[in-house]
Design an enzyme around this catalytic site. Structure first.
Site, mmCIF file in Angstrom:
data_model
loop_
_atom_site.group_PDB
_atom_site.id
_atom_site.type_symbol
_atom_site.label_atom_id
_atom_site.label_comp_id
_atom_site.label_asym_id
_atom_site.label_seq_id
_atom_site.Cartn_x
_atom_site.Cartn_y
_atom_site.Cartn_z
ATOM 1 C CG ASN A 86 -1.696 -1.045 1.318
ATOM 2 O OD1 ASN A 86 -2.178 -1.506 2.494
ATOM 3 N ND2 ASN A 86 -2.281 -1.621 0.315
ATOM 4 C CG ASN A 111 -15.911 -2.541 -4.159
ATOM 5 O OD1 ASN A 111 -17.165 -2.645 -4.049
ATOM 6 N ND2 ASN A 111 -15.113 -2.136 -2.975
ATOM 7 C CB CYS A 164 -5.161 -0.858 -7.488
ATOM 8 S SG CYS A 164 -5.834 0.726 -7.832
ATOM 9 C CB CYS A 218 -31.578 7.085 -12.584
ATOM 10 S SG CYS A 218 -30.660 6.420 -11.158
ATOM 11 C CB CYS A 274 -31.761 9.551 -8.267
ATOM 12 S SG CYS A 274 -31.492 9.804 -10.032
HETATM 13 ZN ZN LIG Z 1 -29.590 8.534 -10.813
#
Ligand SMILES: [Zn+2]
Length: 259
Positions: free
Chosen positions: A67, A128, A186, A243, A246
């Protein structure tokens, strides 16, 4: 504001756009940082240095030797320690003015929502897609601004989803959740160390803008960097009216169902 604070934050206070008022807002701010790794390191360091008053640093991982090539919040003394605790100590050493809460936890949805509700701004410094979408859902539900960053190999991306604004897009509007998305990590693909510094620093700058209300945050804009050619690009995007995360908020002007 006492003399020590006036001195410590003098170079911010000198900025007309920030000033004493902006600094007071920073000192009162509550910031949630999810991830104390490559992105979380510079983001947390700059926010602590800037006097962001209350920082909650979340990470369930421990510091490993691999790291240290990029996660500048941690040093040799932190090897084997939880990143959230190693990070908290580094931030307190930098600025004892800041209250830092270290959470060594993997957050489930309800815990994320609870923490987002208590924050003024949320920084997604995770690595992730599952976590990114969970943070987005929590911020949509809590209506909190989300500063999102990502970096892999030589590519970085930053955007701000200001979910206080009903017309602003969320993370899912731009990156719909799909099962077939191949995730680059990574750990297997590599990442240029200073790239995460660039992306995390932009996240800190955007968080300071959201907290103080100055300038124009990256809302509805995705900023990308190609560090190999050192080219920066911005693309604009809109809210997806369909969506699933939202859309049900509806625009601020829409009538409520049944009303
Ligand atoms: Zn959205």
């Amino acid at each position: 504001m006492d003399d020590a604070r006036l001195t410590r934050y003098a170079r911010h206070i000198l900025l007309d756009e920030l000033g004493i008022e902006g600094q007071e807002r920073l000192l009162a701010a509550r910031v949630l940082i999810v991830g104390a790794g490559g992105l979380g390191s510079p983001a947390a360091l700059y926010l602590a240095a800037a006097g962001a008053g209350h920082i909650t640093l979340v990470d369930d991982d421990r510091v490993e030797l691999s790291n240290l090539q990029r996660q500048i919040l941690h040093g040799m003394a932190g090897l084997g320690r939880p990143k959230a605790e190693s990070g908290r100590d580094a931030l307190q050493a930098l600025n004892p003015d800041v209250q830092v809460q270290a959470l060594v936890e993997r957050l489930d949805e309800s815990r994320l929502r609870e923490l987002a509700l208590a924050a003024d701004v949320v920084l997604d410094c995770s690595d992730n897609f599952a976590t990114r979408h969970a943070i987005n859902r929590a911020c949509v539900a809590a209506r909190k601004p989300l500063v999102s960053g990502a970096a892999i190999k030589f590519s970085g991306q930053i955007s701000v989803y200001d979910l206080r604004d009903m017309d602003a897009p969320c993370y899912h509007c731009l990156f719909p959740e799909a099962d077939d998305v191949e995730e680059l990590r990574c750990a297997t693909t590599g990442v240029l160390g200073p790239l995460v510094g660039m992306v995390g620093s932009v996240q800190a700058a955007e968080a300071i803008k959201v907290i103080t209300g100055m300038g124009e945050p990256l809302v509805g804009r995705l900023l990308s960097v190609d560090a190999l050619r050192m080219q920066w690009h911005t693309i604009r995007f809109r809210r997806d009216p369909d969506c699933p995360v939202c859309a049900r908020r509806g625009p601020a002007s829409a009538a409520s169902p049944g009303g």
